[in-house]
Design a protein around this motif. Structure first.
Motif, mmCIF file in Angstrom:
data_model
loop_
_atom_site.group_PDB
_atom_site.id
_atom_site.type_symbol
_atom_site.label_atom_id
_atom_site.label_comp_id
_atom_site.label_asym_id
_atom_site.label_seq_id
_atom_site.Cartn_x
_atom_site.Cartn_y
_atom_site.Cartn_z
ATOM 1 N N PRO A 147 35.746 29.407 -4.422
ATOM 2 C CA PRO A 147 34.453 29.316 -5.097
ATOM 3 C C PRO A 147 34.560 28.528 -6.390
ATOM 4 N N VAL A 148 33.569 27.677 -6.617
ATOM 5 C CA VAL A 148 33.536 26.864 -7.826
ATOM 6 C C VAL A 148 32.144 26.938 -8.410
ATOM 7 N N PRO A 149 31.970 26.556 -9.670
ATOM 8 C CA PRO A 149 30.632 26.552 -10.249
ATOM 9 C C PRO A 149 29.718 25.602 -9.486
ATOM 10 N N VAL A 150 28.416 25.903 -9.507
ATOM 11 C CA VAL A 150 27.442 25.047 -8.824
ATOM 12 C C VAL A 150 27.496 23.648 -9.405
ATOM 13 N N VAL A 151 27.528 22.645 -8.525
ATOM 14 C CA VAL A 151 27.520 21.253 -8.946
ATOM 15 C C VAL A 151 26.275 20.623 -8.369
ATOM 16 N N GLU A 152 25.497 19.988 -9.197
ATOM 17 C CA GLU A 152 24.300 19.340 -8.694
ATOM 18 C C GLU A 152 23.857 18.282 -9.685
ATOM 19 N N ASP A 153 22.872 17.495 -9.277
ATOM 20 C CA ASP A 153 22.463 16.381 -10.107
ATOM 21 C C ASP A 153 21.515 16.809 -11.213
ATOM 22 N N ALA A 154 21.069 18.045 -11.189
ATOM 23 C CA ALA A 154 20.166 18.551 -12.219
ATOM 24 C C ALA A 154 20.555 19.979 -12.550
ATOM 25 N N ALA A 155 20.062 20.473 -13.680
ATOM 26 C CA ALA A 155 20.395 21.845 -14.081
ATOM 27 C C ALA A 155 19.876 22.830 -13.059
ATOM 28 N N PRO A 156 20.669 23.866 -12.728
ATOM 29 C CA PRO A 156 20.214 24.833 -11.737
ATOM 30 C C PRO A 156 19.009 25.609 -12.215
ATOM 31 N N ALA A 157 18.132 25.944 -11.289
ATOM 32 C CA ALA A 157 16.956 26.741 -11.642
ATOM 33 C C ALA A 157 17.383 28.169 -11.932
ATOM 34 N N VAL A 181 30.064 20.051 5.416
ATOM 35 C CA VAL A 181 28.866 20.394 4.644
ATOM 36 C C VAL A 181 27.742 20.777 5.586
ATOM 37 N N ARG A 182 26.874 21.628 5.085
ATOM 38 C CA ARG A 182 25.629 21.897 5.800
ATOM 39 C C ARG A 182 24.528 21.067 5.158
ATOM 40 N N ARG A 207 27.764 30.516 3.267
ATOM 41 C CA ARG A 207 28.297 29.607 2.255
ATOM 42 C C ARG A 207 27.814 29.946 0.839
ATOM 43 N N VAL A 208 27.303 31.144 0.674
ATOM 44 C CA VAL A 208 26.696 31.511 -0.606
ATOM 45 C C VAL A 208 27.660 31.382 -1.781
ATOM 46 N N LYS A 209 28.973 31.598 -1.566
ATOM 47 C CA LYS A 209 29.934 31.520 -2.664
ATOM 48 C C LYS A 209 30.425 30.099 -2.912
ATOM 49 N N GLN A 210 29.940 29.147 -2.125
ATOM 50 C CA GLN A 210 30.366 27.760 -2.280
ATOM 51 C C GLN A 210 29.271 26.938 -2.964
ATOM 52 N N ARG A 211 29.549 25.670 -3.077
ATOM 53 C CA ARG A 211 28.658 24.806 -3.851
ATOM 54 C C ARG A 211 27.315 24.541 -3.163
ATOM 55 N N GLY A 224 32.449 22.247 1.995
ATOM 56 C CA GLY A 224 32.535 23.694 2.149
ATOM 57 C C GLY A 224 31.228 24.408 1.877
ATOM 58 N N GLY A 225 30.268 23.704 1.289
ATOM 59 C CA GLY A 225 29.002 24.325 0.909
ATOM 60 C C GLY A 225 27.808 23.639 1.543
ATOM 61 N N THR A 226 26.751 23.479 0.742
ATOM 62 C CA THR A 226 25.475 22.964 1.231
ATOM 63 C C THR A 226 25.062 21.738 0.434
ATOM 64 N N LEU A 227 24.632 20.695 1.132
ATOM 65 C CA LEU A 227 24.097 19.494 0.494
ATOM 66 C C LEU A 227 22.598 19.443 0.775
#
Length: 480
Positions: free
Chosen positions: A126-136, A279-280, A192-196, A238-241
Motif C-alpha cells: 500500500p502506498v499513498p494515493v497518487v493522482e493528478d489533483a488533490a484527493p476529495a 491496473v483496473r 484494490r481498496v488499499k492500492q492506488r 496494482g490499483g485503479t486508473l
C-alpha cells in the motif's frame, strides 16, 4: 497458510498441463477438468478459490460455468481464456461475472499475474494515493451518493456489483453529477481498496504530452527529460486508473490506449522494451460516446473495450426527492469548515425555490449556491432570498410534474389536533410553519412507532413524500 485451491478447465491436454505446472510452481493446489460436465461435478463436490476456464469446451461454453457460479451464489473468482482477437467473447465473459480474462496464446507471466491479482497476492505494498489533483475529502466522496431515490439506489447497487470484478466501467453523466465519486466508490468497495487510485483528467493534458504522461519516459528521450519518470499506468500498477472525460482524447492517443489495455503492458517514451502493468480501468464522460463513434471522433474498438458495464449517474433534477438530504449534508460540511454552529437550515420557502431550479451544474452547482447562501444568511435559517436565484431561472425547462409530488401540502389530520395558531403570528412565519409541520410529522411517526409507511398513510402522504419532509426538517428515524 493453506494453499489456494484452483480449478483449471480446458479440453486441450497439453494446454491444461501447461497451466497446471505453472500454477503448481506458484504454490497452488490444482484440480482440472476437460469439459463443462466434469467441471460442474468437481464444483458440486467442493469449493475453490478460483476457476480458470477456456471459453470453448466440447460440451458447451465456459460461460455456462460462470452462470452456474452466479446462480449458486458461489464465491469463486472466475477467469476466462478466450481466442486471440475475440473481444466479443471477453466482453461477454466480463458481463457474465468473470473477474478477468486472458487471450490465447496465453503469456505465462501475464497468466501468473492475473491469477495472483484475483487471489489478492500480487498487488504492491500500500502506498499513498497518487493522482493528478488533490484527493476529495472523505465526506465529499460520499456526499453526492446520498439519497433514497430509485435512481441513486440503482447507482449504489451497480457499484456493489461491479466492484467485485476487473470489468471496465464507463461512468456516464452530466458535469457536476459526481462521476469521479462513483469511480472512487467502485475502487473503495473492491479488492484494490488499499492500492492506488490514480485520477486523470484526459481533457486537461496538452496533446503533445499525452504519451509521456500516460506511459512515462526514459532519461534523454526528449529535450528536458533529465531523469526517468513513470506515467499514470505505472503509478496505478496494482490499483485503479480513472480516466475522466475519456471522450476528449484525440484519436491518435485512443489507438495507443487501446493497445495498452489489450496487451496489459506499456512502453515508456524512449524505452526499447515494454513493462507489464496490472491496473483496473474506470472511465467517465459527459458525452454520448455512441454518437462520437458514429461521428468518427471516437474509436469503436476502444468504446467496445471501455463500455463493458455502464453506470449512468442521474442529474439532480431527476432525483428531487433527495434534494433535502443532500442540502443538509452540504450545509453540515460547509458549516463545519467555516466554524459555524449550529448548522443553518433551509426554510420551506428556500427548499421549494431550489426544487424549482433545473440545476444545469447539478450537485456541484448546489454546493456553490449553498456556500453563497450561508454567507449571506448570517443566521440559523437560509431563506429563498439568500439563494440569489432570479425568478426568470425558476421552472425553466421543467415540468410541474417533476416537483409537484414533493410539494403536496400536509392535510389537516387527527394528528394535528391540539396544534393551533398563536393570536399574533411570529415575524419569521416560514420558520414557525416549519416547526408546526415538524410537530405534526413527529406526532404521526410516534403514533405509529416510527413506521414511516403507516405514518405517511395517516397523513395522506406517500412514503416518498414523508421521506422528503423528514430529510428537509432533519427528523431522524428514532427521534423522540
Amino acid at each position: 497458510m493453506t494453499a489456494a485451491r484452483l480449478l483449471v478447465v480446458d479440453d486441450e491436454p497439453d494446454l491444461r498441463t501447461l497451466y497446471e505446472l505453472t500454477l503448481l510452481r506458484e504454490g497452488y493446489e490444482i484440480d482440472s477438468a476437460g469439459s463443462v460436465a466434469e467441471a460442474l461435478a468437481l464444483l458440486q463436490a467442493g469449493r475453490y478459490s478460483a476457476v480458470i476456464t477456456d471459453m470453448k469446451l466440447p460440451d458447451g461454453s465456459g460461460l455456462a460455468l460462470l452462470r452456474w457460479l452466479e446462480q449458486a451464489g458461489r464465491p469463486e473468482k472466475a477467469l476466462v481464456i478466450t481466442a486471440f482477437g475475440s473481444a466479443e467473447n471477453a466482453v461477454e465473459a466480463l458481463k457474465a461475472g468473470a473477474y478477468d480474462y486472458l487471450t490465447k496464446p496465453v503469456d505465462l507471466r501475464q497468466f501468473r499475474l492475473v491469477v495472483g491479482s484475483a487471489l489478492g497476492r500480487v498487488a504492491p505494498e500500500p502506498v499513498p494515493v497518487v493522482e493528478d489533483a488533490a484527493p476529495a475529502p472523505a465526506a465529499a466522496t460520499a456526499l453526492r451518493l446520498v439519497g433514497e431515490s430509485p435512481a441513486i439506489r440503482a447507482v449504489r447497487s451497480l457499484i456493489d456489483k461491479v466492484a467485485r470484478s476487473m470489468a471496465p466501467v464507463l461512468v456516464q453523466g452530466e458535469s457536476g453529477t459526481g462521476k469521479e465519486l462513483v469511480a472512487r466508490a467502485i475502487h473503495e468497495h473492491g479488492a484494490r481498496v488499499k492500492q492506488r487510485f490514480v485520477a486523470v483528467n484526459c481533457g486537461a493534458i496538452p496533446e503533445n504530452l499525452l504519451e509521456a504522461e500516460f506511459f512515462g519516459y526514459r532519461k534523454g528521450a526528449f529535450t528536458g527529460a533529465n531523469e526517468d519518470r513513470e506515467g499514470f499506468f505505472q503509478a496505478a500498477d496494482g490499483g485503479t486508473l480513472f480516466l475522466d472525460e475519456i471522450g476528449d482524447l484525440p484519436l491518435a492517443m485512443q489507438s495507443k490506449l487501446l493497445r495498452v489495455i489489450q496487451e496489459r503492458s506499456v512502453r515508456p517514451v524512449g524505452a526499447t522494451a515494454e513493462s507489464p502493468v496490472n491496473v483496473r480501468i474506470l472511465s467517465a464522460t459527459h458525452k454520448d460516446l455512441g454518437a462520437e463513434v458514429a461521428a468518427g471522433r471516437f474509436r469503436q474498438d476502444l468504446f467496445y473495450r471501455l463500455n463493458v458495464i455502464q453506470i449512468r449517474v442521474p442529474p439532480l433534477r431527476e432525483r428531487l426527492e433527495d434534494l433535502g438530504l443532500i442540502s443538509n449534508r452540504v450545509l453540515a460540511r460547509i458549516a463545519q469548515d467555516a466554524g459555524v454552529s449550529p448548522t443553518p437550515r433551509l426554510t420551506a420557502g428556500a427548499l421549494q425555490t431550489l426544487s424549482r431550479y433545473a440545476f444545469p451544474g447539478n450537485v456541484r452547482e448546489l454546493e456553490n449556491l449553498l456556500h453563497r447562501a450561508l454567507a449571506l444568511a448570517g443566521g440559523e435559517w437560509i431563506d429563498a432570498d439568500d439563494l440569489g436565484l432570479p425568478d426568470a431561472l425558476l421552472d425553466e425547462g421543467r415540468s410541474e410534474s417533476q416537483f409537484a409530488a414533493l410539494d403536496t401540502p400536509l392535510p389537516v389530520a387527527p394528528v394535528s389536533e391540539g396544534l393551533s395558531l398563536p393570536e399574533q403570528l411570529p415575524s419569521d412565519l416560514a420558520r414557525y410553519l416549519d416547526e408546526v409541520e415538524r410537530a405534526i410529522l413527529l406526532r404521526a411517526l410516534e403514533q405509529h412507532r416510527f413506521n414511516r409507511t403507516a405514518a405517511a398513510a395517516s397523513l395522506g402522504l406517500s412514503l416518498r413524500q414523508i421521506r422528503y419532509r423528514m430529510a428537509r426538517l432533519a427528523i431522524s428515524a428514532g427521534e423522540s
